[in-house]
Design a protein around this motif. Structure first.
Motif, mmCIF file in Angstrom:
data_model
loop_
_atom_site.group_PDB
_atom_site.id
_atom_site.type_symbol
_atom_site.label_atom_id
_atom_site.label_comp_id
_atom_site.label_asym_id
_atom_site.label_seq_id
_atom_site.Cartn_x
_atom_site.Cartn_y
_atom_site.Cartn_z
ATOM 1 N N SER A 75 31.046 49.365 43.702
ATOM 2 C CA SER A 75 30.643 48.171 42.967
ATOM 3 C C SER A 75 29.401 47.576 43.609
ATOM 4 C CB SER A 75 31.783 47.160 42.925
ATOM 5 O OG SER A 75 32.139 46.741 44.220
ATOM 6 N N GLN A 77 27.445 44.018 44.364
ATOM 7 C CA GLN A 77 27.746 42.599 44.505
ATOM 8 C C GLN A 77 26.459 41.792 44.625
ATOM 9 O OE1 GLN A 77 30.184 42.769 48.032
ATOM 10 N NE2 GLN A 77 32.049 42.889 46.816
ATOM 11 N N SER A 78 26.527 40.556 44.140
ATOM 12 C CA SER A 78 25.401 39.639 44.302
ATOM 13 C C SER A 78 25.354 39.185 45.757
ATOM 14 C CB SER A 78 25.572 38.436 43.380
ATOM 15 O OG SER A 78 26.693 37.666 43.785
ATOM 16 N N GLU A 82 29.687 38.155 44.392
ATOM 17 C CA GLU A 82 30.230 38.353 43.045
ATOM 18 C C GLU A 82 30.015 39.785 42.589
ATOM 19 O OE1 GLU A 82 29.639 35.597 39.705
ATOM 20 O OE2 GLU A 82 28.550 34.383 41.188
ATOM 21 N N TYR A 83 31.004 40.330 41.865
ATOM 22 C CA TYR A 83 30.890 41.661 41.267
ATOM 23 C C TYR A 83 29.904 41.578 40.106
ATOM 24 C CZ TYR A 83 32.258 45.738 38.507
ATOM 25 O OH TYR A 83 32.252 46.900 37.784
ATOM 26 N N ILE A 84 28.808 42.335 40.173
ATOM 27 C CA ILE A 84 27.792 42.258 39.129
ATOM 28 C C ILE A 84 27.472 43.605 38.483
ATOM 29 C CG2 ILE A 84 26.720 40.168 40.049
ATOM 30 C CD1 ILE A 84 24.500 41.991 41.217
ATOM 31 N N GLU A 86 27.893 48.324 38.853
ATOM 32 C CA GLU A 86 28.370 49.527 39.525
ATOM 33 C C GLU A 86 27.223 50.492 39.794
ATOM 34 O OE1 GLU A 86 31.800 51.407 37.777
ATOM 35 O OE2 GLU A 86 32.288 49.571 36.711
ATOM 36 N N TRP A 104 25.116 44.002 34.888
ATOM 37 C CA TRP A 104 25.302 43.230 33.658
ATOM 38 C C TRP A 104 23.990 42.555 33.271
ATOM 39 C CZ3 TRP A 104 28.713 46.343 33.633
ATOM 40 C CH2 TRP A 104 29.835 46.360 34.435
ATOM 41 N N ARG A 117 23.804 45.914 48.614
ATOM 42 C CA ARG A 117 24.645 45.261 47.601
ATOM 43 C C ARG A 117 25.909 46.055 47.290
ATOM 44 N NH1 ARG A 117 22.527 40.882 48.025
ATOM 45 N NH2 ARG A 117 20.381 40.514 47.455
ATOM 46 N N ASN A 119 29.601 47.885 47.536
ATOM 47 C CA ASN A 119 30.963 47.812 48.061
ATOM 48 C C ASN A 119 31.588 49.140 47.673
ATOM 49 O OD1 ASN A 119 33.662 47.497 48.536
ATOM 50 N ND2 ASN A 119 33.812 45.486 47.622
ATOM 51 N N CYS A 122 36.190 51.375 46.455
ATOM 52 C CA CYS A 122 36.876 52.088 45.365
ATOM 53 C C CYS A 122 36.350 53.519 45.330
ATOM 54 C CB CYS A 122 36.667 51.388 44.030
ATOM 55 S SG CYS A 122 34.948 51.188 43.551
#
Length: 126
Positions: A75, A77-78, A82-84, A86, A104, A117, A119, A122
């Motif tokens: 993922s 992240q900002s 925040e998840y933004i 992939e 997005w 950025r 993560n 997963c």
């Protein structure tokens, strides 16, 4: 638009390394391809997606046997966590082919470098 193939940028190189850091035999086999990969823009929208081309003759181990075209993902992240979106690595025929970056649309342009950025918790692509 025909772009020329060029060496990996530091951002793409580090992103590939992080996404392929799972420690499996498949991860290691794809990591071994990274020094032999060149890139070119993979999208016209301005996102950091890139097409990848492996110098197959330079890869001693040959193609990697993989059931899914998605080799690894994580993922995005900002800066505030925040998840933004992939980032996904695709491979076809046993060689890396694409680093796809999906963010997005309504969030604006992704601040680079991408690898900062990520993560990558997963994982699991048989």
């Amino acid at each position: 638009m025909s772009e020329a193939w060029e060496p990996l940028s530091e951002d793409v190189h580090r992103t590939l390394q992080l996404l392929l850091a799972g420690g499996t035999e498949v991860d290691r086999a794809y990591q071994a391809q990274i020094p032999h990969v060149s890139m070119k823009p993979g999208c016209t929208c301005g996102c950091p997606t890139v097409d990848l081309r492996v110098d197959q003759e330079a890869v001693a181990a040959g193609p990697v046997v993989q059931r899914s075209p998605v080799v690894a993902d994580g993922s995005i992240q900002s800066a505030d966590g925040e998840y933004i979106g992939e980032a996904m690595i695709f491979a076809f025929g046993g060689y890396l082919t694409t680093l796809e970056v999906c963010v997005w649309d309504d969030l604006g342009v992704l601040e680079l470098p991408l690898w900062e950025r990520l993560n990558v918790q997963c994982r699991d692509h048989p």
